[in-house]
Scaffold this active site. Structure first.
Site, PDB file in Angstrom:
ATOM      1  CE1 TYR A 188      66.225  47.094  10.232  1.00  0.00           C
ATOM      2  CE2 TYR A 188      67.442  45.239  11.136  1.00  0.00           C
ATOM      3  CZ  TYR A 188      66.892  46.493  11.287  1.00  0.00           C
ATOM      4  OH  TYR A 188      67.002  47.144  12.489  1.00  0.00           O
ATOM      5  NE  ARG A 209      73.052  57.094  12.935  1.00  0.00           N
ATOM      6  CZ  ARG A 209      72.212  56.325  13.633  1.00  0.00           C
ATOM      7  NH1 ARG A 209      71.874  56.650  14.849  1.00  0.00           N
ATOM      8  NH2 ARG A 209      71.685  55.227  13.119  1.00  0.00           N
ATOM      9  CE  LYS A 258      65.622  50.449  11.817  1.00  0.00           C
ATOM     10  NZ  LYS A 258      66.310  49.755  12.907  1.00  0.00           N
ATOM     11  CD  GLU A 288      65.330  53.465  13.073  1.00  0.00           C
ATOM     12  OE1 GLU A 288      64.314  53.048  13.650  1.00  0.00           O
ATOM     13  OE2 GLU A 288      66.481  53.128  13.408  1.00  0.00           O
ATOM     14  CG  ASP A 289      69.018  55.387  11.099  1.00  0.00           C
ATOM     15  OD1 ASP A 289      68.998  54.973  12.275  1.00  0.00           O
ATOM     16  OD2 ASP A 289      69.309  54.667  10.139  1.00  0.00           O
ATOM     17  CG  ASP A 326      64.730  51.299  16.384  1.00  0.00           C
ATOM     18  OD1 ASP A 326      64.501  50.538  17.332  1.00  0.00           O
ATOM     19  OD2 ASP A 326      65.165  50.923  15.288  1.00  0.00           O
ATOM     20  CG  ASP A 327      68.641  55.030  15.683  1.00  0.00           C
ATOM     21  OD1 ASP A 327      68.972  53.961  15.155  1.00  0.00           O
ATOM     22  OD2 ASP A 327      67.944  55.885  15.098  1.00  0.00           O
ATOM     23  CG  ASN A 336      74.075  48.044  12.356  1.00  0.00           C
ATOM     24  OD1 ASN A 336      74.594  46.953  12.408  1.00  0.00           O
ATOM     25  ND2 ASN A 336      73.106  48.428  13.186  1.00  0.00           N
ATOM     26  CG  ASN A 361      69.552  45.074  14.235  1.00  0.00           C
ATOM     27  OD1 ASN A 361      68.429  45.554  14.283  1.00  0.00           O
ATOM     28  ND2 ASN A 361      70.463  45.482  13.376  1.00  0.00           N
TER      29      ASN A 361
HETATM   30  O1  LIG Z   1      68.984  49.629  11.389  1.00  0.00           O
HETATM   31  C1  LIG Z   1      69.668  48.873  12.115  1.00  0.00           C
HETATM   32  O2  LIG Z   1      70.103  47.794  11.743  1.00  0.00           O
HETATM   33  C2  LIG Z   1      69.928  49.263  13.524  1.00  0.00           C
HETATM   34  C3  LIG Z   1      69.790  50.707  13.682  1.00  0.00           C
HETATM   35  O3  LIG Z   1      68.749  51.221  14.016  1.00  0.00           O
HETATM   36  C4  LIG Z   1      70.928  51.556  13.296  1.00  0.00           C
HETATM   37  O4  LIG Z   1      72.052  51.072  13.108  1.00  0.00           O
HETATM   38  O5  LIG Z   1      70.701  52.770  13.165  1.00  0.00           O
HETATM   39 MG   LIG Z   2      68.595  53.203  13.272  1.00  0.00          MG
END
Ligand SMILES: O=C([O-])CC(=O)C(=O)O
Ligand SMILES: [Mg+2]
Length: 636
Positions: free
Chosen positions: A184, A237, A255, A327-328, A350-351, A492, A536
């Site tokens: 991760y 992103r 994840k 996610e992202d 999640d973000d 991160n 986190n």
């Molecule tokens: O993935 C991770 O460590 C935390 C997160 O969701 C990010 O930074 O986008």
């Molecule tokens: Mg993320």
């Protein structure tokens, strides 16, 4: 290889999903089931359900078969297809021999017993020795420790996941603090940056613009049918690393391995997805090893239509209760997708939401160290994107619940700085919609350090995705204004962290309560050792998702995020506080996840959003009983 007629197995409760999704807890000996689609280029293999058994005899099969016309879903359109329509000739068989040791769901390597080797045609395919899973774990962790380079450790772990899934999870669970940074954040970030070069076996499902119009068919190519969680990215992103296009696949894969290891969701119920609409990353477009579509990102209607088709297909294929975790995604899509699909699907960003919940938990527990209530504090953010505004909103909501003040009022405790300076009312017109609620009355302030001096926050939170932005001057200003400044450098991976643990402790003479998004090792300052915390979302999403799934929840509600925060904060022990920590260690994460799941599920029942009835009496115990265990099963 024993082949059985497909239709009788699809109507078998064990396969079609009417049995509890967590049936791994049933203590039945299982045979390794293999599903094969004949007549296609690729044989598709997969565990249908952790405990599908082959003792469904001909009699049972005939009985089940007779129900085919009685409401069993015709997943493949076989019964309704007209004669000239093409269908997939699915069949089900028991894996044995060479196929069995090449099947990651069932492979045990040297741990296959003598009896299993005899029964499954493995003799000669393995050397004579039989070892325990415990010894395999020891061997694997020793091997991982030999690698000096984190990316090599990552590759070794991914290799293990593709070879022996149960061993992968057992190693990960038993060495969670050591291996979390490998599978991760931060190593997964580097893996995504180099994904094309290290790519060997594909993981997850790639849905590109080429698949437009046939996403439902693509979903059906995935070997598992009972999916409960999807983590999806479009790669725009990735962490704080920007647009990595199709190479973002490392994130959903990482994840979801945490969903199983930390939250106990069965691996076969998890589906990683990357939506490939192109990339605007010139370097990738020119990279000969890039694995995605070689074009600029599709936007506007073309993008929206692909996402709409995906979301529709997901619900059609997996039903109302499948959880889709975004996610992202880039800010400009993340907020809109969450708002749009929050009304019709079980979705979670999640973000925005996971990060908000984990940070709120840390702030709740930090009050034990700094005193006062949340409403007594002033919060300043650097970064006003998904994480920044998501956290800000959850803080305001919690203060509003605690004080009965309207959220429009409590938002005034929270200030945000973006690339143009402090967000203030004179900027209102030009602000993106998600920043507007934070445009408070104040004269313009251009820099972070000036904002710290003007607002005098007690809590400073970095969510900008830009590293080294909490300069000495900024941190010293925090230390001047506060006896114990709370400094959260959340971006991160490690390279994007707003300041390092060492900087935070040194510049505040050890007074900071410091957490980062990516892990930092302990720091020695003037003879004392300081252990930084890791704030986190990995603390939240696995347990949060488990809570939704086990209660059959159909929509996410903000109160569930607050419940998750409270549950996490309640797991910080006196010993942790004595060390200045505001999060519990990751070593107990499965227990923590079960607590979070129980509280989230309880809230869901309270809100009438849970469909698994009756409500279990002891939700914590129920959560624990649902959790996937990576211990080998015995094959008959
Ligand atoms: O993935 C991770 O460590 C935390 C997160 O969701 C990010 O930074 O986008
Ligand atoms: Mg993320």
């Amino acid at each position: 290889m024993i082949s059985l007629n497909r239709s009788c197995f699809l109507s078998n409760p064990g396969i079609s999903g009417t049995r509890s999704p967590f049936s791994h807890s049933q203590k039945r000996r299982s045979a390794p089931l293999k599903v094969v689609a004949l007549g296609t280029n690729a044989a598709r293999t997969g565990e249908r359900n952790g405990s599908v058994v082959m003792e469904n005899t001909a009699k049972e099969a005939v009985e089940l078969k007779s129900t085919v016309h009685g409401g069993v879903k015709d997943v493949y359109g076989e019964d309704t297809a007209s004669e000239d329509q093409l269908v997939t000739p699915w069949s089900v068989s028991v894996a044995s021999g060479y196929t069995l040791i090449r099947d990651p769901h069932h492979n045990k390597g040297l741990a296959f017993t003598e009896k299993e080797r005899d029964a499954h045609y493995l003799c000669g395919l393995l050397p004579p020795v039989v070892i325990s899973q415990e010894l395999q774990v020891k061997k694997m962790i020793n091997a991982i420790r030999q690698y000096q380079v984190p990316l090599q450790k990552y590759i070794a772990m991914m290799d293990l996941q593709g070879r022996n899934e149960k061993l992968f999870y057992k190693v990960l669970i038993e060495h969670v603090e050591e291996l979390l940074p490998v599978v991760y954040t931060p190593t997964v970030g580097e893996a995504c940056q180099k994904y094309g070069s290290i790519f060997t076996n594909p993981q997850g499902l790639f849905i590109s613009l080429k698949e437009k119009g046939k996403i439902l068919e693509v979903l059906r190519n995935w070997p598992e049918k009972n999916i409960q969680v999807i983590v999806v990215t479009d790669g725009e992103r990735i962490l704080g690393l920007g647009d990595l296009g199709c190479h973002g696949m490392g994130i959903p894969v990482g994840k979801l391995s945490l969903y199983s290891a930390l939250g106990g969701v069965r691996p076969s119920a998890c589906l990683p997805v990357t939506i490939d609409v192109g990339t605007n990353n010139e370097k990738l477009l020119e990279d000969e090893f890039y694995i995605g579509l070689r074009q600029k990102r599709a936007t506007g209607q073309e993008y929206a239509e692909l996402l709409q088709e995906f979301m529709t297909a997901v619900k059609q294929n997996y039903g109302e209760k499948v959880l889709v975790q975004f996610e992202d995604f880039a800010n400009h899509n993340a907020f809109d997708l969450l708002a749009k699909y929050g009304a019709t699907h079980l979705v979670f960003n999640d973000d925005i939401q996971g990060t908000a919940s984990v940070v709120l938990a840390g702030l709740m527990s930090s009050l034990k160290l700094v005193g006062g209530s949340l409403a007594d504090h002033t919060f300043l953010f650097l970064g006003a994107g998904e994480a920044g505004t998501g956290i800000a909103e959850l803080i305001a909501l919690e203060i509003s619940k605690q004080t009965n003040a309207p959220v429009e009022e409590t938002r005034k405790k929270v200030w945000l700085v973006d690339s143009k300076g402090l967000i203030v009312s004179s900027r209102l017109e030009s602000l993106q919609h998600f920043k507007k609620p934070w445009a408070h009355e104040h004269e313009p302030v251009n820099t972070l350090v000036d904002a710290v001096n003007a607002i005098k926050p007690t809590v400073l939170i970095g969510t900008s995705g830009v590293g080294r932005t909490f300069t000495k001057e900024v941190v010293e200003a925090m230390a001047t204004n506060n006896e114990r400044p709370i400094i959260l450098a959340l971006s991160n991976p490690t390279s994007q962290s707003e300041c390092t643990a060492e900087e935070a402790y040194t510049w505040t003479q050890g007074r900071a309560i410091y957490c980062s998004g990516s892990p930092f090792p302990p720091v020695e300052y003037e003879g004392k050792v300081y252990t930084p915390g890791q704030s986190n979302n990995a603390y939240i999403f696995p347990g949060f998702g488990l809570g939704l799934i086990m209660s059959g929840t159909i929509r996410v509600h903000d109160d569930m995020l607050l419940a998750a925060s409270e549950a996490l904060a309640s797991q910080v022990s006196g010993e942790d506080y004595d060390k200045g920590l505001i999060y519990p260690p990751f070593t107990n994460i499965r227990k923590i996840s079960a607590h979070i799941a129980a509280k989230v599920a309880a809230k869901s029942y309270e809100l009438g959003l849970a469909t698994r009835l009756p409500e279990p009496k002891d939700l914590f115990q129920y959560a624990e009983s649902c959790m996937y265990s990576p211990t080998y099963r015995s094959f008959r």
